[in-house]
Structure formats: C-alpha cells, structure tokens
Enzyme design. Sequence first.
Site, PDB file in Angstrom:
ATOM      1  N   CYS A 102      13.190   1.258  -3.141  1.00 58.84           N
ATOM      2  CA  CYS A 102      12.843   1.186  -4.445  1.00 58.84           C
ATOM      3  C   CYS A 102      12.168   2.567  -4.887  1.00 58.84           C
ATOM      4  CB  CYS A 102      12.200  -0.071  -4.523  1.00 58.84           C
ATOM      5  SG  CYS A 102      10.519   0.066  -3.792  1.00 58.84           S
ATOM      6  N   HIS A 290       7.729   1.188 -10.592  1.00 62.68           N
ATOM      7  CA  HIS A 290       7.189   0.701  -9.282  1.00 62.68           C
ATOM      8  C   HIS A 290       6.410  -0.717  -9.093  1.00 62.68           C
ATOM      9  CE1 HIS A 290       7.728   1.888  -5.115  1.00 62.68           C
ATOM     10  NE2 HIS A 290       6.500   1.801  -4.847  1.00 62.68           N
ATOM     11  N   TYR A 294       6.955  -5.444  -7.444  1.00 66.62           N
ATOM     12  CA  TYR A 294       6.334  -6.213  -6.513  1.00 66.62           C
ATOM     13  C   TYR A 294       6.454  -7.673  -6.524  1.00 66.62           C
ATOM     14  CZ  TYR A 294       3.972  -2.255  -4.256  1.00 66.62           C
ATOM     15  OH  TYR A 294       3.675  -1.244  -3.433  1.00 66.62           O
ATOM     16  N   CYS A 297       9.927  -7.995  -4.702  1.00 63.50           N
ATOM     17  CA  CYS A 297      10.088  -7.793  -3.189  1.00 63.50           C
ATOM     18  C   CYS A 297       8.820  -8.760  -2.622  1.00 63.50           C
ATOM     19  CB  CYS A 297       9.662  -6.335  -2.851  1.00 63.50           C
ATOM     20  SG  CYS A 297       8.180  -5.433  -3.127  1.00 63.50           S
TER      21      CYS A 297
END
Lengths: 480, 102
Positions: A102, A290, A294, A297
């Site tokens: 990612c 980014h 979270y 994932c």
Amino acid sequence: MRTDLEYIDSLRRLNTVIYASGEKLDNFADHPLIRPHINAAAMTYKMAHDPEFEDLLTVKSHLTGRKINRFTHIHQGPEDLVKKVKMLRAISQQTGSCYQRCVGFDGINALYSTTYDIDQQYGSDYHRRMKNYVEHLQETDNMVVGAMTDPKGDRGLKPGQQDDPDMYVHVIEKNDEGIVIRGAKTHQTGAVNSHEILIMPTVALTEEDKNYALACAVPIDAPGVLHIFGRQVNDSRKFDQIDQGNACFGVVGGEALTILEDVFVPWERVFMCGEYDFAGTLVERFACYHRQNYGGCKGGVSDVIVGASTAIAKMNGVERASHIKDKIVEMIHLTETVYCCSIACSSQGRSTPSGAYGVDPLLANVGKLNITRFIYEICRISHDIAGGLLATLPSEKDFKHPEIGPYMEKYIKGVSGTPSEERYRILRLLENMTAGTALVESMHGAGSPQAQRVMILRQGNLAHKEKLARKMAGIESESD
Amino acid sequence: MTSLIKVGLKFCGSCNPHIQVGQIYREIKEKALRAGLDLRFRPWDEPGCDLLLVISGCPADCAERPVHTIREVIVAGETLNRKPCSRERLAKETLTSIESKL
C-alpha cells in the site's frame, strides 16, 4: 499482471543489497528473516488471479484501458477508494500481517495529483513523467516501496540546519542526465522485497531547504542503494515453525533502513526537484491516503485476532461465560469502528485538479488516530481472554521432545476433544499478532498520533462550530 | 439432460463475508451435476454467457458487473435475488432460480 510465483522469481533476479544481523544476505528471497514478508506481499499478486477476489484486487487502468493490479491504479472516484479499503481488509484476512504494497500505491497516487499541480504553477514536465511511470508500473506490475521517512536527526532543526546534511535525502549534484542524491530512509516497509523505491520528502519545506524538495524513483538495486533489515520482537522465532505463530506470513511488514549513497536518478524518473512549496501538499496527500488504509488492513488483521480469541475461549471451555461474550463483542465493535472510518473517508473522497481522487482528510486522520488506541485495546482484550499461558508457553522443541513432549501434551490440554497442539498453535498465533512489534506499528505507522492530531485540529473547522454556538446562545444573529 | 448452459460467474471480493462465496459456488456446481444440469461456469466477462451468477459475501452486493445486459441470479449473503434465503437452502434455491431463468 504478475502471479505470486512470478513475483517471487523476479526478486531472485535483482541485485538487492541487504544486510541483516551483521551479515550480507546472498539469497534473500529464501532467507527465513525475509521470506514471510515476501509471502505476504505475494498474496497481493495471487489474489488478483483468484476469481473470488479479483473484483477488489483488479481494476481497469484509466491510462491504457487494460486490466491491472489495483496496487498500481490511480483512484478515479470514491468507488475506487472504497474498493481499496475492502481489498486491504480481504488481503489481511488471508495474511494476518502487513503485505507492504500500500505504501507505494499511496505514493504514486499522491505524486500523480501533486505533479499535476506543480506543472500548473511552474510549467514543468513532472506530470507527464509521472503518468509514464505509472504506466510502467501497471505494465510490469512492479512492487514499489514508498519512501518518505527521513532519519531527521535533531527534530527541533530544519533539514538545512542539521549538523549532518544527510539527515534528510537531498540533491548533491545535477547534470544533463539527471541528479545524484544522498541520505537515508528509515523503517521502510517492504523495501527489501520491492522492485523500486519511490522517494518523497518527509516534511513541509521552505525555500532555504529546496534541495530537500525531492521526489524520484530508483530501482531497488541501483548502485549506491543498500538496505539494513530491522529486527522485530521475537524475530529469532523465524527460524522455528509453530513458535512463529504465523509461520507463513510473519508479523508486520519487515522494515529496513535504506541507505542512498550518491545514487544517480535520470530526469525521466524525477518528479519534484526544488519545488519546496509543494512538499507539504505531497506529504499531506500521501499521509491521508496512508491513514485511510488502516481501518482496512488492521480491520482484517483484527478479524483474525477476534477469530483466534473466540477459538481459544472455546479451547479453554469458557466461551459461554457472559464476560467472554461481552469482550468478543467489544473487539468486534472496535474492529468495525476502525473499518467505518476508512469506508467513510473513502466515500467522502474528492477530486483533485488532475482528475485523481483523494480521501476526506479529517475522517482519514480520525480513523488512524483510532487505530493508535483501538488496536492496543483489541490486543489487550485478546490477552485477557487467552490467559497467561500466552506469555509462558515453553518451546515447540519441548512440545516435540521425546521425553518431555508427553508432559506438554498432557498439561497444555484444554477441553476434551481438542488436541493440545491446536491450543498451542492458537496461543502462538495470538502472541505473534498482538504482542510487541505489531502494536508499535499501529501506533507509528502512517505517522505518530500527534501528526493526526495536528491534521484534525487543522481540518476541524472550529470557526464554524463556534459560530453555531454563538448563534444558539443569542450572541450572534442569522445575519452575522 | 439439458443442453450446455454458459453461466458467467462473478464474486464480490469478500472483504467481510457473511457467507463463504467459494463454498456456495462449489455447492451449486455439485448440485447442478447431480441434477444433470450441464452448467459451464465461465469468467463473468467472457462473451456468450446465457446468464450471470453473482455471488457476493454480504447483502451490500458491491461486485461490479455489466448492468442489465443478460439475465442475472444474485446471491448476496443470506439473500437470493434480494429476498432472504437461509444458508442451508442457498445453493439449492440458487440452482432453482438459475433453471427458472433459462
């Protein structure tokens, strides 16, 4: 699109220089310290070819119209952003660890829109180069490490004020062919098993630091590039099997300190060189993409932790206790809350002038800040449910020992009908996923909590909120 | 024995599935075989399919597919063609739905 086996084979053809525990690795693709992370990254290739997952893992390129791996895609709308989050959750459920890809994905998306904006202001040629680069990645299906974090030295000083100018990656030479750069990037997730590095600045910059306003791509095995692989808690377990917990995919992403010692970059791969006034924009866009990740994932990783906690409760014979059910509910609640934030910031995505889409920055930062707390809480509850054996289990060598193995078999047992080894394996999986390195990664990956707080305050629209209150209190009228 | 029927197959990607989509697919295939129904499952975007079978892990049914180009049978979590259907009956009812649309 590459297959998983083609990806692993392609790594063997690289001349990547990697040191680990004081040794230069000859065959890093098969080294026990590295291989689990390669297996995790390989899952991003494997699932793209699986009909069950291809809807999330693949997409049509807006540049060529061809079917590509989503990790090389530029988001064309909120639907793409939502699919990204769903994809991350689906992959995490298969690996239980970080699959690293990612970071480069977020890097190309952040640079795609920022190079467009730079060109609009300065008439430069960066966006064309960036589009070519993205097309190259889509064609090769290369894995890219997004390299943002510099060593930073004294955090109270700007890049140019440091005693050592190499504390931030910078340009040391320019010529007709390209540029030469020097410095390092720290805790680079997936660097050792990537094909290329995408270098970006790590902070907003001023004119005096314009040599540090640098974005470019270099092959992972380019002359002058070397990687020093980071240690993890319990990493000597990688030489065991059951005691690893997650023997195939490891824990977190496998981070490295990447040294860039006078590395040449041709102009065609330079995407920012001196435009200091866009460094902050690039960093912010990258950080938001980014932080969006979270809830996807870590949501998927948490699904596995919830599953392991449920399994150990059954093996311990306590699954019907109301407090255990309540704890499992709490874990699910926290997992779905972090997922909600990632879905929300994606569905509220917005277009940039380049046509690429970015996430809602406030919601993305709220989501990542939740991660810095909720993953710790999920892991804490899993420890509570599992019991102290999580931290006191003897070695798998004892388990398999001809003399003491039978004692292990007898005394590690839980409920009747469940083999002791199954209980042992679940405990080791939980230990691997919830203790040590994985926790710290939740805290600092994609930026430390204070970085999210700064963004939340900036995006929080306090003036609007204060106005609402003043109107309601009768201090201001509708027309004020 | 019926003639060969090409069924385009599309999965959602299973980010948080209520049902195991691969398992449902295998059950449908097995029941079709036992019923003597000659279904050939093909990639969803292959030309010439007689019908599209979408198997999504949950009722959000977010799998991308062509809209209204051919007949569809949609499994989405414990629903079949938008109506509730228990997990136990899902494969059997899906096969019935496929037959009714041919």
